[in-house]
Design a protein around this motif. Structure first.
Motif, PDB file in Angstrom:
ATOM      1  N   MET A   1     116.527  44.471   3.298  1.00  0.00           N
ATOM      2  CA  MET A   1     116.775  43.777   4.550  1.00  0.00           C
ATOM      3  C   MET A   1     116.830  44.706   5.749  1.00  0.00           C
ATOM      4  O   MET A   1     116.481  44.326   6.853  1.00  0.00           O
ATOM      5  CB  MET A   1     118.078  42.991   4.452  1.00  0.00           C
ATOM      6  N   ARG A   2     117.259  45.945   5.565  1.00  0.00           N
ATOM      7  CA  ARG A   2     117.409  46.843   6.701  1.00  0.00           C
ATOM      8  C   ARG A   2     116.251  47.821   6.797  1.00  0.00           C
ATOM      9  O   ARG A   2     116.283  48.728   7.624  1.00  0.00           O
ATOM     10  CB  ARG A   2     118.724  47.601   6.586  1.00  0.00           C
ATOM     11  N   THR A   3     115.222  47.658   5.996  1.00  0.00           N
ATOM     12  CA  THR A   3     114.109  48.603   6.033  1.00  0.00           C
ATOM     13  C   THR A   3     112.782  47.940   6.364  1.00  0.00           C
ATOM     14  O   THR A   3     111.830  48.609   6.696  1.00  0.00           O
ATOM     15  CB  THR A   3     113.949  49.304   4.677  1.00  0.00           C
TER      16      THR A   3
ATOM     17  N   GLN B   1     110.413  53.016   0.276  1.00  0.00           N
ATOM     18  CA  GLN B   1     111.208  52.770   1.473  1.00  0.00           C
ATOM     19  C   GLN B   1     112.667  52.441   1.152  1.00  0.00           C
ATOM     20  O   GLN B   1     113.575  52.866   1.868  1.00  0.00           O
ATOM     21  CB  GLN B   1     110.588  51.619   2.273  1.00  0.00           C
ATOM     22  N   VAL B   2     112.884  51.675   0.105  1.00  0.00           N
ATOM     23  CA  VAL B   2     114.239  51.201  -0.151  1.00  0.00           C
ATOM     24  C   VAL B   2     115.038  52.092  -1.096  1.00  0.00           C
ATOM     25  O   VAL B   2     116.270  52.134  -1.021  1.00  0.00           O
ATOM     26  CB  VAL B   2     114.237  49.769  -0.699  1.00  0.00           C
ATOM     27  N   THR B   3     114.357  52.825  -1.979  1.00  0.00           N
ATOM     28  CA  THR B   3     115.091  53.633  -2.952  1.00  0.00           C
ATOM     29  C   THR B   3     116.008  54.655  -2.294  1.00  0.00           C
ATOM     30  O   THR B   3     117.165  54.804  -2.702  1.00  0.00           O
ATOM     31  CB  THR B   3     114.121  54.312  -3.938  1.00  0.00           C
TER      32      THR B   3
ATOM     33  N   ALA C   1     109.931  57.960  -6.177  1.00  0.00           N
ATOM     34  CA  ALA C   1     111.112  57.108  -5.967  1.00  0.00           C
ATOM     35  C   ALA C   1     111.888  56.921  -7.258  1.00  0.00           C
ATOM     36  O   ALA C   1     113.121  57.019  -7.277  1.00  0.00           O
ATOM     37  CB  ALA C   1     110.679  55.759  -5.400  1.00  0.00           C
ATOM     38  N   LEU C   2     111.180  56.674  -8.344  1.00  0.00           N
ATOM     39  CA  LEU C   2     111.858  56.417  -9.616  1.00  0.00           C
ATOM     40  C   LEU C   2     112.503  57.680 -10.170  1.00  0.00           C
ATOM     41  O   LEU C   2     113.604  57.633 -10.722  1.00  0.00           O
ATOM     42  CB  LEU C   2     110.866  55.828 -10.617  1.00  0.00           C
ATOM     43  N   ARG C   3     111.832  58.809 -10.029  1.00  0.00           N
ATOM     44  CA  ARG C   3     112.408  60.069 -10.504  1.00  0.00           C
ATOM     45  C   ARG C   3     113.678  60.402  -9.728  1.00  0.00           C
ATOM     46  O   ARG C   3     114.638  60.945 -10.288  1.00  0.00           O
ATOM     47  CB  ARG C   3     111.382  61.187 -10.366  1.00  0.00           C
TER      48      ARG C   3
END
Length: 287
Positions: A257-259, A36-38, A69-71
């Protein structure tokens, strides 16, 4: 006036890392918000034209649900660095064998997930030891970024002890969390530890020895927006002072904070802002 060189680093501490450090239940299932945040992190960095260093926890890199997400971080051209395998804040007390095992596991997982072999390291909670640096050097690392050269480490640790739901034995394991009094006498700027191996400290303002770290900004913003604004403006405005470099370190929570909906859970030294204060935080602190 020519621009000062700077670096931005992000400790990609996942939700379970915060829960584990605080002694909260449920961390054993490794709940994650990376997917969600990445994307939000990468969008904001791209908008600002910034290439950052992401310190990734090996446990997250070993879990398939986090691979995409990490890739995406590596594919966007950011540096991938090591943040240990299990985000254990007692890492400075590990034996040589335990350190080699932790680093080997995290390196393998991070390489598999991102395609990059990390050459930089930051210890969880800025805990450090001479043995840790020795092991990193022998493993071929180019730099360590675990130094927090401030007198505030023991204060932050006391605050953590006060709120953490941990028995005395677990608190003792975290006795090097955020560093000790000796941090006030460490070098502020990047410097060589051994040949081809450097220490890159968290940026700390000279004289007052206050770190330039977004966790501290968030902590202040909970109590006084004016004080938080003064801290931010002083830190940014003094970036050109002699005697300190301007890397900026932040935690994943600023993008969370925004997700996601925030709960009131103290995570010293930062914690969370109530939702009515999000607009101030977003307008003043995000790129």
């Amino acid at each position: 006036m020519p621009l000062q060189p700077a670096s931005v680093s992000i400790d990609l501490d996942n939700l379970w890392c915060y829960l584990k450090t605080q002694g909260e239940p449920g961390w054993e299932t490794f709940p994650s918000y990376l997917d969600q945040v990445t994307p939000r992190i990468l969008q904001r960095l791209e908008r600002a034209g910034i290439k950052a260093t992401f310190f990734i926890v090996g446990r997250d890199a070993s879990r398939a649900e986090n691979w995409s997400a990490l890739r995406s971080i590596a594919d966007a051209g950011h540096e991938i660095a090591n943040h240990s395998f299990d985000h254990d804040v007692s890492l400075s007390g590990f034996s040589r064998h335990e350190l080699h095992r932790d680093f080997a596991r995290s390196e393998a997982a991070i390489l598999d997930a991102t395609g990059q072999m990390p050459s930089g390291f930051r210890s969880p909670g800025f805990c450090m030891s001479a043995l840790m640096k020795e092991v990193l050097f022998h493993r071929g690392y180019k730099y360590d970024a675990s130094s927090l050269p401030t007198f505030l480490g023991p204060v932050a640790r006391w605050y953590f002890y006060f709120f953490a739901k941990l028995p005395a034995e677990e608190k003792k394991k975290r006795s090097s969390l955020y560093g000790g009094v000796a941090g006030a006498f460490r070098q502020l700027g990047p410097h060589a530890i051994q040949a081809d191996f450097m220490e890159v400290p968290v940026t700390t303002m000279p004289l007052v020895r206050v770190p330039m770290h977004l966790s501290y900004l968030l902590f202040l913003a909970q109590r006084s927006e004016a004080l938080a604004r003064l801290y931010w403006q002083t830190a940014v405005g003094s970036a050109g002072w002699p005697g300190w470099g301007p890397p900026c370190s932040c935690t994943l929570r600023i993008f969370w904070m925004r997700t996601m909906s925030l709960r009131w859970a103290s995570s010293p030294p930062c914690g969370c802002l109530p939702t009515e204060r999000w607009p101030w935080w977003i307008s003043h602190c995000n790129p």
